[in-house]
Write a protein that holds these residues in place. Structure first.
Motif, PDB file in Angstrom:
ATOM      1  N   TYR A  38       0.861  -1.180   0.000  1.00 36.01           N
ATOM      2  CA  TYR A  38       0.000   0.000   0.000  1.00 36.01           C
ATOM      3  C   TYR A  38       0.899   1.232   0.000  1.00 36.01           C
ATOM      4  CZ  TYR A  38       0.910  -0.234   5.047  1.00 36.01           C
ATOM      5  OH  TYR A  38       1.513  -0.302   6.276  1.00 36.01           O
ATOM      6  N   GLY A  77     -13.810   4.926  -1.822  1.00 32.45           N
ATOM      7  CA  GLY A  77     -13.592   3.485  -1.886  1.00 32.45           C
ATOM      8  C   GLY A  77     -14.590   2.717  -1.044  1.00 32.45           C
ATOM      9  N   TYR A 136      -2.731  -2.366  -3.163  1.00 30.29           N
ATOM     10  CA  TYR A 136      -3.918  -1.502  -3.089  1.00 30.29           C
ATOM     11  C   TYR A 136      -3.476  -0.046  -3.054  1.00 30.29           C
ATOM     12  CZ  TYR A 136      -6.697  -5.611  -1.993  1.00 30.29           C
ATOM     13  OH  TYR A 136      -7.317  -6.835  -2.049  1.00 30.29           O
ATOM     14  N   PRO A 137      -4.220   0.851  -3.700  1.00 32.92           N
ATOM     15  CA  PRO A 137      -5.533   0.678  -4.310  1.00 32.92           C
ATOM     16  C   PRO A 137      -5.414   0.064  -5.704  1.00 32.92           C
ATOM     17  CG  PRO A 137      -4.854   2.931  -4.615  1.00 32.92           C
ATOM     18  CD  PRO A 137      -3.779   2.270  -3.776  1.00 32.92           C
ATOM     19  N   GLU A 156     -14.397   3.760  -6.412  1.00 30.30           N
ATOM     20  CA  GLU A 156     -13.911   2.402  -6.649  1.00 30.30           C
ATOM     21  C   GLU A 156     -14.692   1.441  -5.753  1.00 30.30           C
ATOM     22  OE1 GLU A 156      -9.629   0.375  -7.175  1.00 30.30           O
ATOM     23  OE2 GLU A 156      -9.849   1.458  -5.297  1.00 30.30           O
TER      24      GLU A 156
END
Length: 158
Positions: A38, A77, A136-137, A156
């Motif tokens: 991340y 998200g 991620y993302p 998303e």
């Protein structure tokens, strides 16, 4: 106080993330809790601007003082987190950062830093490599090749 709350199996987060790139690579991290990569960053605190939060989080995690170039995205998200299995509604602002005067690039392709009782492992990942990584993302796996010219709001679902 971080702007986050949990209600049964649902969690809301207001976060910021740093997009730090060099030589067609992006700086990613993981820790003892997260098996996936991340971006550096974290939660915004009550009464704190997003700009202040992203600089503070990078200072805490990388021990450098970055400069904000510009915001890229506000991502809404909606996902189930892989580790805690909570259903997230997350608002995250992604900032393109300048670290050219910080010495960060001299630390090498991989390095480890401590933040309190957390151990952060950092790695420069080639843009093309994001597709195959547990990262991620997800939207950044393709969006890394085409930053928006203007601040963009996106959503998303995972």
């Amino acid at each position: 106080m971080d702007i986050t709350y949990v209600s049964e199996q649902d969690k809301f987060n207001y976060r910021v993330c740093a997009i730090i790139t060099a030589n067609n690579k992006i700086l990613a991290m993981h820790d003892e809790r997260s098996p996936y990569f991340y971006l550096p960053g974290g939660r915004v605190q009550m009464g704190e601007t997003a700009e202040h939060a992203v600089v503070r989080e990078v200072k805490e995690e990388l021990n450098i003082t970055p400069k904000i170039i510009r915001p890229l995205w506000l991502n809404q998200g909606f996902f189930t987190e892989d580790v805690d299995k909570l259903h997230y509604h997350e608002i995250c602002i992604y900032y393109l950062m300048d670290v050219s005067e910080t010495g960060l690039l001299e630390r090498g392709e991989r390095f480890t830093l401590h933040e309190g009782h957390h151990i952060h492992d950092f790695e420069w990942l080639a843009f093309e490599r994001l597709q195959e990584e547990y990262f991620y993302p997800i939207f950044l796996k393709t969006s890394i090749f085409d930053f928006p010219e203007h601040f963009t709001i996106r959503t998303e679902y995972q």
